[in-house]
Design a protein around this motif. Structure first.
Motif, PDB file in Angstrom:
ATOM      1  N   LEU A 127      54.606  37.649  -5.753  1.00  0.00           N
ATOM      2  CA  LEU A 127      55.166  36.639  -6.650  1.00  0.00           C
ATOM      3  C   LEU A 127      55.332  37.174  -7.953  1.00  0.00           C
ATOM      4  N   ARG A 128      54.277  38.039  -8.376  1.00  0.00           N
ATOM      5  CA  ARG A 128      54.216  38.706  -9.874  1.00  0.00           C
ATOM      6  C   ARG A 128      54.046  40.110  -9.851  1.00  0.00           C
ATOM      7  N   PRO A 129      54.886  40.604  -8.973  1.00  0.00           N
ATOM      8  CA  PRO A 129      54.628  42.395  -9.149  1.00  0.00           C
ATOM      9  C   PRO A 129      54.615  43.015 -10.314  1.00  0.00           C
ATOM     10  N   ALA A 130      53.753  44.136 -10.490  1.00  0.00           N
ATOM     11  CA  ALA A 130      53.336  44.827 -11.599  1.00  0.00           C
ATOM     12  C   ALA A 130      54.422  45.904 -11.863  1.00  0.00           C
ATOM     13  N   SER A 131      55.299  46.243 -10.909  1.00  0.00           N
ATOM     14  CA  SER A 131      56.128  47.480 -11.403  1.00  0.00           C
ATOM     15  C   SER A 131      57.455  47.262 -10.640  1.00  0.00           C
ATOM     16  N   LEU A 132      58.599  47.818 -10.858  1.00  0.00           N
ATOM     17  CA  LEU A 132      59.769  47.947 -10.237  1.00  0.00           C
ATOM     18  C   LEU A 132      59.512  48.336  -8.805  1.00  0.00           C
ATOM     19  N   PHE A 133      58.773  49.268  -8.351  1.00  0.00           N
ATOM     20  CA  PHE A 133      58.677  49.545  -6.980  1.00  0.00           C
ATOM     21  C   PHE A 133      57.868  48.780  -6.203  1.00  0.00           C
ATOM     22  N   ALA A 134      56.996  48.021  -6.852  1.00  0.00           N
ATOM     23  CA  ALA A 134      56.367  46.830  -6.144  1.00  0.00           C
ATOM     24  C   ALA A 134      57.250  45.643  -5.835  1.00  0.00           C
ATOM     25  N   ALA A 135      58.254  45.552  -6.749  1.00  0.00           N
ATOM     26  CA  ALA A 135      58.925  44.360  -6.572  1.00  0.00           C
ATOM     27  C   ALA A 135      60.098  44.862  -5.673  1.00  0.00           C
ATOM     28  N   ARG A 136      60.518  45.946  -5.496  1.00  0.00           N
ATOM     29  CA  ARG A 136      61.418  46.430  -4.289  1.00  0.00           C
ATOM     30  C   ARG A 136      60.575  46.400  -3.077  1.00  0.00           C
ATOM     31  N   PHE A 137      59.500  47.115  -2.960  1.00  0.00           N
ATOM     32  CA  PHE A 137      58.849  47.399  -1.816  1.00  0.00           C
ATOM     33  C   PHE A 137      58.236  46.111  -1.194  1.00  0.00           C
ATOM     34  N   MET A 138      57.902  45.062  -1.903  1.00  0.00           N
ATOM     35  CA  MET A 138      56.986  43.856  -1.313  1.00  0.00           C
ATOM     36  C   MET A 138      58.415  42.949  -1.010  1.00  0.00           C
ATOM     37  N   GLY A 139      59.094  43.115  -0.093  1.00  0.00           N
ATOM     38  CA  GLY A 139      60.101  42.195   0.386  1.00  0.00           C
ATOM     39  C   GLY A 139      61.396  42.398  -0.379  1.00  0.00           C
ATOM     40  N   ASP A 140      62.127  41.189  -0.316  1.00  0.00           N
ATOM     41  CA  ASP A 140      63.485  41.401  -0.975  1.00  0.00           C
ATOM     42  C   ASP A 140      63.284  40.864  -2.352  1.00  0.00           C
ATOM     43  N   SER A 141      64.265  41.333  -3.278  1.00  0.00           N
ATOM     44  CA  SER A 141      64.274  40.781  -4.717  1.00  0.00           C
ATOM     45  C   SER A 141      65.713  40.895  -5.313  1.00  0.00           C
ATOM     46  N   ASN A 142      65.966  40.008  -6.064  1.00  0.00           N
ATOM     47  CA  ASN A 142      66.901  40.007  -7.024  1.00  0.00           C
ATOM     48  C   ASN A 142      66.483  40.663  -8.527  1.00  0.00           C
ATOM     49  N   ILE A 143      66.966  41.740  -8.725  1.00  0.00           N
ATOM     50  CA  ILE A 143      66.690  42.367  -9.810  1.00  0.00           C
ATOM     51  C   ILE A 143      67.805  42.559 -10.712  1.00  0.00           C
ATOM     52  N   PHE A 144      67.562  42.107 -12.030  1.00  0.00           N
ATOM     53  CA  PHE A 144      68.687  41.895 -13.191  1.00  0.00           C
ATOM     54  C   PHE A 144      68.100  42.856 -14.236  1.00  0.00           C
ATOM     55  N   PRO A 145      68.856  44.057 -14.590  1.00  0.00           N
ATOM     56  CA  PRO A 145      68.692  44.982 -15.599  1.00  0.00           C
ATOM     57  C   PRO A 145      69.016  43.947 -16.951  1.00  0.00           C
TER      58      PRO A 145
END
Length: 356
Positions: A225-243
């Motif tokens: 729920l609170r990933p510490a890095s972009l890699f963690a956000a992408r690797f730990m399941g699906d994410s919507n990532i907005f630059p």
């Protein structure tokens, strides 16, 4: 007594000048179930091998129960390892396989048999000691490998992708059994896998490994729920990532310009900083939302929908120009169809602010 049962202090491993594991510092509490998670080639199995004594670090130290075991051979460490291929001996019976580690430790024959049979009982294999390995199913072989490991009564049990050869149903059953076994034994477990769902199902803590480094470390819910890095956000399941770019920072909140509009969320980053906002698919809701924590995300057009039992997985396009790809997980009762337009929002407190 040191509550940090296992400590990795500045561990580094090189092979012919190639760095497999960069500086790794990790502390594992007594009785903790730690999962080393990461993609193939990330260094997680090398870390496990160093803990088990099969590989010597190029730099750094490994302590178990306060004792430096960095160069101690595997047979003299208070560890046992369950390998990915189980490493069972086909010419031996089940009981002989489970007794093998005890024999290597010069345990007397009567005690060996008693402890081996107790380990088989713990793994639900009572009465199968005389069988050959070829007579067992994949799940039973996995249990024999675990029985052999726990028979030597290790302080730290190391598991190298032990469920990788099992089909999905047996795999899930064994995940539950591993957790039950670990809690009953009170032994420290270090488990390697590349499967995020498996990691979240069994771990007390996850150490997420990438390119020989720890990208994130903590309880599964926090890492997800609170990933510490972009890699963690992408690797730990699906994410919507907005630059985006921070245009305002005030009273613990930041305003970020993104293709989804200007989004105001809790966080801290200096004005002008390049950042990413992360939202999990299930955190995006349909409707207008209410309350101060509402983060309006505008309208989205559904592109396709897949019913997956516990939810409907929706691919959609949103943003000011209608080209931002979005992933939503909607409740199964929420019927939507391709080309439907949805008003969407999230909770501002759910958005995670990450630096580039």
């Amino acid at each position: 007594m040191n509550d940090n049962h296992l400590e990795l202090l500045g561990i580094r491993k090189e092979y012919a000048g190639v760095v497999a594991v960069e500086r790794v510092d990790l502390k594992v509490a007594r009785g903790e179930f730690l999962v080393l998670l990461g993609p193939s080639g990330s260094g997680k199995t090398t870390i496990l091998s160093m803990i088990g004594g099969f590989t010597v670090p190029t730099k750094g130290h490994i302590h178990i129960d306060g004792r430096d075991v960095t160069t101690t051979p595997p047979a003299h460490r208070p560890t046992a390892t369950v390998f990915q291929d189980y490493a069972l001996f086909p010419h031996m019976s089940v009981l002989q396989n489970v007794s093998f580690g005890l024999a290597m430790r010069k345990v007397s024959r009567p005690v060996r048999r008693e402890r081996a049979e107790a380990a088989l009982g713990t793994m639900g294999l009572s009465g199968l000691g005389d069988r050959g390995i070829h007579q067992l199913s994949g799940g039973q072989r996995q249990r024999v490998a675990l029985a052999r490991a726990i028979a030597v009564e290790p302080e730290v049990l190391l598991l190298d992708e032990p469920l990788g050869a099992l089909d999905q149903k047996i795999r899930r059953q064994m995940q539950d059994e591993l957790v039950h076994l670990q809690k009953n034994l009170g032994v420290t477990f270090v488990h390697v896998t590349h499967d995020q769902e498996e990691a979240m199902s069994v771990a007390d803590n996850i150490a997420l490994i990438n390119n020989g480094l720890i990208e994130d470390h903590g309880p599964p819910d926090r890492v997800y729920l609170r990933p510490a890095s972009l890699f963690a956000a992408r690797f730990m399941g699906d994410s919507n990532i907005f630059p985006g770019e921070v245009v305002r920072n005030e009273a613990g909140r930041v305003e970020v310009v993104t293709r989804m509009g200007n989004l105001n969320i809790p966080g801290d980053a200096e004005t002008g900083a390049k950042v990413h906002l992360v939202l999990r698919p299930e955190q995006i809701k349909v409707g207008a939302g209410e309350g101060d924590d509402t983060l309006p995300l505008g309208r989205a057009r559904v592109i396709d929908v897949t019913f997956q039992g516990t939810h409907r997985l929706c691919h959609a396009l949103g943003g000011a120009d209608g080209t931002v790809e979005l992933l939503l997980r909607l409740p199964p009762e929420h019927a939507v169809s391709p080309s439907d337009f949805l008003n969407i929002y999230a909770r501002a407190s759910d958005a995670v602010l990450l630096r580039h």
